[in-house]
Motif scaffolding. Sequence first.
Motif, PDB file in Angstrom:
ATOM      1  N   ASN A 139       5.604 -16.075  21.901  1.00 13.02           N
ATOM      2  CA  ASN A 139       7.037 -16.006  21.620  1.00 13.02           C
ATOM      3  C   ASN A 139       7.371 -16.626  20.267  1.00 13.02           C
ATOM      4  OD1 ASN A 139       9.230 -15.049  23.675  1.00 13.02           O
ATOM      5  ND2 ASN A 139       7.556 -15.814  24.945  1.00 13.02           N
ATOM      6  N   ASN A 140       6.829 -17.790  20.012  1.00  8.16           N
ATOM      7  CA  ASN A 140       7.087 -18.447  18.730  1.00  8.16           C
ATOM      8  C   ASN A 140       6.581 -17.613  17.564  1.00  8.16           C
ATOM      9  OD1 ASN A 140       8.421 -20.687  19.716  1.00  8.16           O
ATOM     10  ND2 ASN A 140       6.588 -21.963  19.848  1.00  8.16           N
ATOM     11  N   ALA A 141       5.405 -17.023  17.729  1.00  9.13           N
ATOM     12  CA  ALA A 141       4.835 -16.201  16.663  1.00  9.13           C
ATOM     13  C   ALA A 141       5.738 -15.005  16.361  1.00  9.13           C
ATOM     14  CB  ALA A 141       3.443 -15.726  17.063  1.00  9.13           C
ATOM     15  N   ILE A 142       6.276 -14.386  17.406  1.00  7.42           N
ATOM     16  CA  ILE A 142       7.155 -13.229  17.194  1.00  7.42           C
ATOM     17  C   ILE A 142       8.433 -13.655  16.486  1.00  7.42           C
ATOM     18  CG2 ILE A 142       8.481 -11.400  18.321  1.00  7.42           C
ATOM     19  CD1 ILE A 142       6.396 -11.507  20.607  1.00  7.42           C
ATOM     20  N   VAL A 143       9.051 -14.719  16.968  1.00  2.00           N
ATOM     21  CA  VAL A 143      10.315 -15.182  16.387  1.00  2.00           C
ATOM     22  C   VAL A 143      10.141 -15.561  14.920  1.00  2.00           C
ATOM     23  CG1 VAL A 143      12.036 -17.028  16.452  1.00  2.00           C
ATOM     24  CG2 VAL A 143      11.313 -15.915  18.572  1.00  2.00           C
ATOM     25  N   PHE A 144       9.001 -16.167  14.577  1.00  3.02           N
ATOM     26  CA  PHE A 144       8.776 -16.610  13.200  1.00  3.02           C
ATOM     27  C   PHE A 144       7.985 -15.593  12.376  1.00  3.02           C
ATOM     28  CE2 PHE A 144       9.665 -20.607  15.417  1.00  3.02           C
ATOM     29  CZ  PHE A 144      10.677 -21.088  14.603  1.00  3.02           C
ATOM     30  N   ASP A 145       7.847 -14.395  12.916  1.00  2.85           N
ATOM     31  CA  ASP A 145       7.247 -13.263  12.195  1.00  2.85           C
ATOM     32  C   ASP A 145       5.812 -13.530  11.762  1.00  2.85           C
ATOM     33  OD1 ASP A 145       7.304 -10.656  11.332  1.00  2.85           O
ATOM     34  OD2 ASP A 145       8.301 -11.093   9.419  1.00  2.85           O
ATOM     35  N   ASP A 146       5.042 -14.170  12.626  1.00  2.00           N
ATOM     36  CA  ASP A 146       3.635 -14.439  12.353  1.00  2.00           C
ATOM     37  C   ASP A 146       2.822 -13.228  12.809  1.00  2.00           C
ATOM     38  OD1 ASP A 146       1.043 -15.324  12.105  1.00  2.00           O
ATOM     39  OD2 ASP A 146       1.376 -17.246  13.121  1.00  2.00           O
ATOM     40  N   VAL A 147       2.730 -12.245  11.952  1.00  2.00           N
ATOM     41  CA  VAL A 147       2.094 -10.989  12.334  1.00  2.00           C
ATOM     42  C   VAL A 147       0.607 -11.161  12.574  1.00  2.00           C
ATOM     43  CG1 VAL A 147       1.656 -10.213   9.958  1.00  2.00           C
ATOM     44  CG2 VAL A 147       1.974  -8.525  11.790  1.00  2.00           C
ATOM     45  N   ASP A 148      -0.040 -12.092  11.886  1.00  2.00           N
ATOM     46  CA  ASP A 148      -1.473 -12.309  12.096  1.00  2.00           C
ATOM     47  C   ASP A 148      -1.756 -12.769  13.522  1.00  2.00           C
ATOM     48  OD1 ASP A 148      -2.069 -11.581   9.491  1.00  2.00           O
ATOM     49  OD2 ASP A 148      -1.902 -13.632   8.737  1.00  2.00           O
ATOM     50  N   TYR A 149      -0.907 -13.630  14.036  1.00  2.00           N
ATOM     51  CA  TYR A 149      -1.066 -14.124  15.406  1.00  2.00           C
ATOM     52  C   TYR A 149      -0.930 -12.971  16.397  1.00  2.00           C
ATOM     53  CZ  TYR A 149      -0.365 -17.211  19.477  1.00  2.00           C
ATOM     54  OH  TYR A 149      -0.475 -17.852  20.678  1.00  2.00           O
ATOM     55  N   VAL A 150       0.108 -12.167  16.218  1.00  2.00           N
ATOM     56  CA  VAL A 150       0.359 -11.052  17.138  1.00  2.00           C
ATOM     57  C   VAL A 150      -0.751 -10.019  17.045  1.00  2.00           C
ATOM     58  CG1 VAL A 150       1.948  -9.170  17.707  1.00  2.00           C
ATOM     59  CG2 VAL A 150       2.848 -11.423  17.099  1.00  2.00           C
ATOM     60  N   ARG A 151      -1.163  -9.707  15.829  1.00  5.52           N
ATOM     61  CA  ARG A 151      -2.236  -8.720  15.657  1.00  5.52           C
ATOM     62  C   ARG A 151      -3.525  -9.197  16.329  1.00  5.52           C
ATOM     63  NH1 ARG A 151      -2.383  -8.708  10.541  1.00  5.52           N
ATOM     64  NH2 ARG A 151      -1.070  -6.887  10.105  1.00  5.52           N
ATOM     65  N   ALA A 152      -3.821 -10.475  16.171  1.00  6.41           N
ATOM     66  CA  ALA A 152      -5.031 -11.026  16.786  1.00  6.41           C
ATOM     67  C   ALA A 152      -4.946 -10.984  18.308  1.00  6.41           C
ATOM     68  CB  ALA A 152      -5.249 -12.461  16.307  1.00  6.41           C
TER      69      ALA A 152
END
Length: 258
Positions: A40-53
């Motif tokens: 959730n935090n990664a999505i809200v802060f636009d951390d695309v590397d986290y989501v992609r991984a």
Amino acid sequence: MSRNLTSVWACAACMLLASMLTGCAGVGLDGRRLDIHGLNNAIVFDDVDYVRAAVKSGAVGINQRIPAPGYAEGTPIITIAAKSASLNILRYLITAGANVNARTPVNETPLMLAAFFYEEGRDNSAHSYDRHEKAVRMLVEAGASLENEAYHYTPLAYAAYQGHDRIVRFLLARGARVDADAQDGMTYVNTPLMMAAIQGHRGTAQSLLRAGANPRIRIHRGHTAAELAVKYNHTHIFELLKCAENVTAGEAFTRGCR
């Protein structure tokens, strides 16, 4: 609804997130542990590397529903990204084939959320719509529906309620129905013009009237847009709407309605 809906939602979201997600993890698609809070935090802060991984590892699918503030039962990842205007993640999800018309448990689409929310300024006195406008354009270009199911609010209605004038004009230019699914002068859900009247957004009301919005539409057993403007003490647009009721749709400004 109220003008403070977004800030109230944010406060409630913080409390819900703390109670629901602190220290918890779920099971991913392949049985791996999924850190819901971290995702959730990664999505809200636009951390695309986290989501992609997370997607590549099989821990989460691009169309998977995950618990999020306000959606304990789960909501598609793309809806969280749209609400936060996380542009890098939106771009990645769209490219990866995510459903751009996915829905939250209360039937909101990513486009509706992008059209409604905004970024608050540091002092909470200034708002920025730039990223959300880019999110709207990105979703529309990717094929997101401009409409909604019958008897539900539309992206245009959400944008009109917030007075997001550039988004309103963009959606109209792309073919959004100015009166949504109103028929024979009646609707069961507030039209975009009614939404603008409730919040007192004169410029938005003008854009909708220029696009042919019908000010004579009445909500079932309820008010017209002009009557709603009075109800919510927005007398500065009442005369405009009453004048528009007496002319042909789209001609309010050629007939002197200002």
